[in-house]
Design a protein around this motif. Structure first.
Motif, mmCIF file in Angstrom:
data_model
loop_
_atom_site.group_PDB
_atom_site.id
_atom_site.type_symbol
_atom_site.label_atom_id
_atom_site.label_comp_id
_atom_site.label_asym_id
_atom_site.label_seq_id
_atom_site.Cartn_x
_atom_site.Cartn_y
_atom_site.Cartn_z
ATOM 1 N N PHE A 244 0.829 -1.197 0.000
ATOM 2 C CA PHE A 244 0.000 0.000 0.000
ATOM 3 C C PHE A 244 0.866 1.250 0.000
ATOM 4 O O PHE A 244 1.885 1.297 0.655
ATOM 5 C CB PHE A 244 -0.907 0.057 1.234
ATOM 6 N N ARG A 245 0.418 2.246 -0.729
ATOM 7 C CA ARG A 245 1.104 3.533 -0.759
ATOM 8 C C ARG A 245 0.066 4.605 -0.488
ATOM 9 O O ARG A 245 -1.032 4.562 -1.039
ATOM 10 C CB ARG A 245 1.709 3.788 -2.138
ATOM 11 N N ILE A 246 0.439 5.551 0.340
ATOM 12 C CA ILE A 246 -0.510 6.600 0.688
ATOM 13 C C ILE A 246 0.057 7.961 0.312
ATOM 14 O O ILE A 246 1.190 8.288 0.643
ATOM 15 C CB ILE A 246 -0.858 6.532 2.188
ATOM 16 N N LEU A 247 -0.740 8.716 -0.419
ATOM 17 C CA LEU A 247 -0.337 10.048 -0.841
ATOM 18 C C LEU A 247 -1.073 11.054 0.027
ATOM 19 O O LEU A 247 -2.299 11.014 0.128
ATOM 20 C CB LEU A 247 -0.696 10.246 -2.322
ATOM 21 N N ARG A 248 -0.319 11.930 0.670
ATOM 22 C CA ARG A 248 -0.908 12.929 1.562
ATOM 23 C C ARG A 248 -0.491 14.311 1.125
ATOM 24 O O ARG A 248 0.630 14.493 0.682
ATOM 25 C CB ARG A 248 -0.301 12.777 2.967
ATOM 26 N N ALA A 249 -1.360 15.282 1.328
ATOM 27 C CA ALA A 249 -0.961 16.670 1.103
ATOM 28 C C ALA A 249 -0.480 17.228 2.434
ATOM 29 O O ALA A 249 -1.206 17.236 3.411
ATOM 30 C CB ALA A 249 -2.138 17.472 0.579
ATOM 31 N N VAL A 250 0.781 17.645 2.470
ATOM 32 C CA VAL A 250 1.335 18.232 3.684
ATOM 33 C C VAL A 250 1.027 19.727 3.679
ATOM 34 O O VAL A 250 0.813 20.347 4.702
ATOM 35 C CB VAL A 250 2.859 18.010 3.722
ATOM 36 N N LYS A 251 0.993 20.275 2.481
ATOM 37 C CA LYS A 251 0.666 21.691 2.300
ATOM 38 C C LYS A 251 -0.057 21.791 0.973
ATOM 39 O O LYS A 251 0.269 21.063 0.046
ATOM 40 C CB LYS A 251 1.975 22.493 2.263
ATOM 41 N N ASN A 252 -1.069 22.637 0.899
ATOM 42 C CA ASN A 252 -1.774 22.782 -0.372
ATOM 43 C C ASN A 252 -2.436 24.144 -0.435
ATOM 44 O O ASN A 252 -3.342 24.432 0.324
ATOM 45 C CB ASN A 252 -2.828 21.669 -0.519
ATOM 46 N N ARG A 253 -1.942 24.982 -1.341
ATOM 47 C CA ARG A 253 -2.537 26.309 -1.471
ATOM 48 C C ARG A 253 -3.860 26.273 -2.198
ATOM 49 O O ARG A 253 -4.633 27.207 -2.134
ATOM 50 C CB ARG A 253 -1.587 27.234 -2.247
ATOM 51 N N PHE A 254 -4.129 25.206 -2.924
ATOM 52 C CA PHE A 254 -5.331 25.158 -3.755
ATOM 53 C C PHE A 254 -6.295 24.061 -3.358
ATOM 54 O O PHE A 254 -7.174 23.708 -4.124
ATOM 55 C CB PHE A 254 -4.957 24.969 -5.227
#
Ligand code: TYD
Ligand code: MG
Length: 467
Positions: A244-254
């Motif tokens: 399993f791979r998990i993609l997370r947003a640590v910072k997101n201006r949009f």
């Protein structure tokens, strides 16, 4: 040679110093200062006359759809609906986690949809990237490919012809720019190269993704400053032994930062997992003590995961507490509440807690499930296999309500769970008849219930108050 100032740069935080020191004064890291060429010599310069530019109103007409979905819905979920024109994303992750695989898949999907997508690799030869694309069955996608490391050459090439909609730079650590004199790979170079690429993205309207490697201790190698320069930082995570791979947003201006994207690494690349609960519960150890299913939320999506605990008599003077996938201070808090308010003595026991499947939980709502798993292991009595748990434990031992109870219950019902153990206060908003719910007001109530489960009982399950 002219006199240079601030020629030593910390490779951890990017702070500059005028002489070598054993320890960086800014971040406290030892032995991280390296001599770099420094920026241009400081000296009296003729002030240049500023160029005049046009100021624009807030209500201008947008030239094109500002967002472009990537074709991978799990990726779009994390970015907030697709790549924004002129934005720069930093994709960070351990080596070998699958960053290049994900990005070649995303660029192939965009290229197939008729957009110009360019993949620049500074690490692999074009033939290697092509080989991987072939393996993934993407050879027919019209992605434009190059193996380059000079930022000036890249920008000159990409300024020709139609503006690319997506540019992948794999990785930012391999890029170098003429604008600074330091050696490739140094903080100053990485920062300079990132700055130049960001300026190009803003000017041309192309979306740029910079791949960034992560050091052993989980920091994005090179300057943390790149994190502040880009519009979004995505972190690609996973336990080495899990697929399993998990993609997370640590910072997101949009977009949001609490959504996750779930992928599975297969022989044919990354597969999107649109129903992650099924995946995380696929290898459950039914009927063994010390496991509880937590009905959690990741952003707007409910996610069921198994929490495993092992409480065993210690052979050491100081008992061990180890936790994987959860916050160790929250574990300490739950243990303290169990000791102080529920009469559960854990001083002579080692405690291990693990979140199955390589998932990492940040929600306080997992307190109740973790407590249930701990008590179940200590009492050596399995929890009912068809129950899910959620609720926050307060320091007084009360079970506090958490958000999104209906979504959690609905997901549990969908996956075949028959009952939910949850905070008293959630009863009002939980209107789902598909699942029985039992409410607990105090952690001590849960302890008593689980202790009762361990007793031999001639009849079937003890009936408890239903919802
Ligand atoms: P890669 O994308 O090169 O990782 P990164 O760019 O983050 O360093 O992925 C490398 C790993 O992924 C490697 O261990 C092999 C594995 N892999 C698969 O399991 N299946 C595949 O189809 C591909 C392309 C890679
Ligand atoms: Mg790679």
């Amino acid at each position: 040679m002219s006199k240079r100032h601030l020629a030593f740069v910390c490779q951890n935080c990017g702070a500059a110093a005028s002489r070598w020191q054993g320890r960086c004064e800014a971040c406290g890291e030892w032995n991280s200062l390296t001599e770099e060429g420094g920026d241009k010599p400081v000296g009296p310069r003729k002030p240049a006359k500023g160029r005049l530019f046009k100021l624009e109103p807030l209500t201008g007409e947008a030239k094109d759809a500002p967002r472009l979905p990537s074709g991978l819905s799990e990726l779009d979920r994390v970015t907030g609906g697709g790549f924004v024109r002129g934005s720069v994303i930093l994709m960070a992750g351990d080596p070998g986690i699958g960053k290049s695989t994900l990005l070649i898949q995303a660029s192939a999907a965009l290229a197939r949809a008729g957009h110009r997508a360019v993949y620049i690799s500074g690490e692999e030869a074009a033939a290697q990237v092509r080989l991987r694309a072939e393996r993934l069955g993407l050879s027919d996608a019209p992605v434009e490919l190059a193996s380059e490391t000079s930022v000036e050459d890249i920008i000159a090439t990409l300024s020709e012809g139609k503006v690319p909609r997506l540019i992948i730079i794999d990785s930012i650590q391999t890029m170098w720019t003429d604008a600074v004199e330091s050696a490739p790979g140094t903080v100053t170079q990485v920062r300079g190269a990132a700055q130049t690429l960001i300026r190009f993205a803003k000017r041309s309207g192309a979306a740029v993704i910079l791949v960034g490697h992560v050091t052993k201790d989980g920091q994005i190698a090179g300057p943390r400053v790149v994190e502040h320069m880009v519009d979004a930082v995505l972190s690609f995570e996973g336990e080495g032994s899990h697929q399993f791979r998990i993609l997370r947003a640590v910072k997101n201006r949009f977009g949001p930062t609490d959504e996750i994207g779930v992928f599975e690494m297969t022989g044919a690349g990354l597969r999107e997992v649109s129903n992650p609960s099924e995946l995380f519960l696929s290898e459950r150890d039914l009927g063994s003590p010390g496991t509880a299913v937590f009905a959690g939320m990741e952003g707007t999506r409910p996610l069921l995961v198994e929490i495993q605990a092992l409480v065993a008599p210690t052979s050491l003077g100081t008992p061990r507490r180890a936790v994987v996938g959860w916050d160790s201070s929250r574990l300490a808090m739950v243990l303290a509440v169990l000791e102080a308010h529920c009469g559960v003595k854990l001083g002579g026991y080692d405690v291990y807690l693990n979140v199955a499947g390589g998932m990492r939980i940040n929600e306080p709502a997992a307190d109740l499930a973790a407590a249930a798993a701990l008590i179940s292991s200590l009492a050596n009595s399995p929890l009912p296999a068809d129950a899910v748990y959620f609720g926050e434990v307060s320091l007084s031992g009360a079970i506090r309500p958490v958000s999104h109870s209906p979504a959690r219950l609905k997901e549990a019902a969908k996956l075949g769970f028959a009952r939910a153990v949850m905070p008293e206060a959630a009863r009002g908003e939980a209107g789902d008849p598909a699942i029985r719910f039992m409410t607990v007001g105090q952690l001590s109530g849960l302890v008593a219930d689980i202790a009762a489960l361990g007793k031999p009982r001639p009849v079937a399950e003890p009936r408890r108050k239903d919802g």
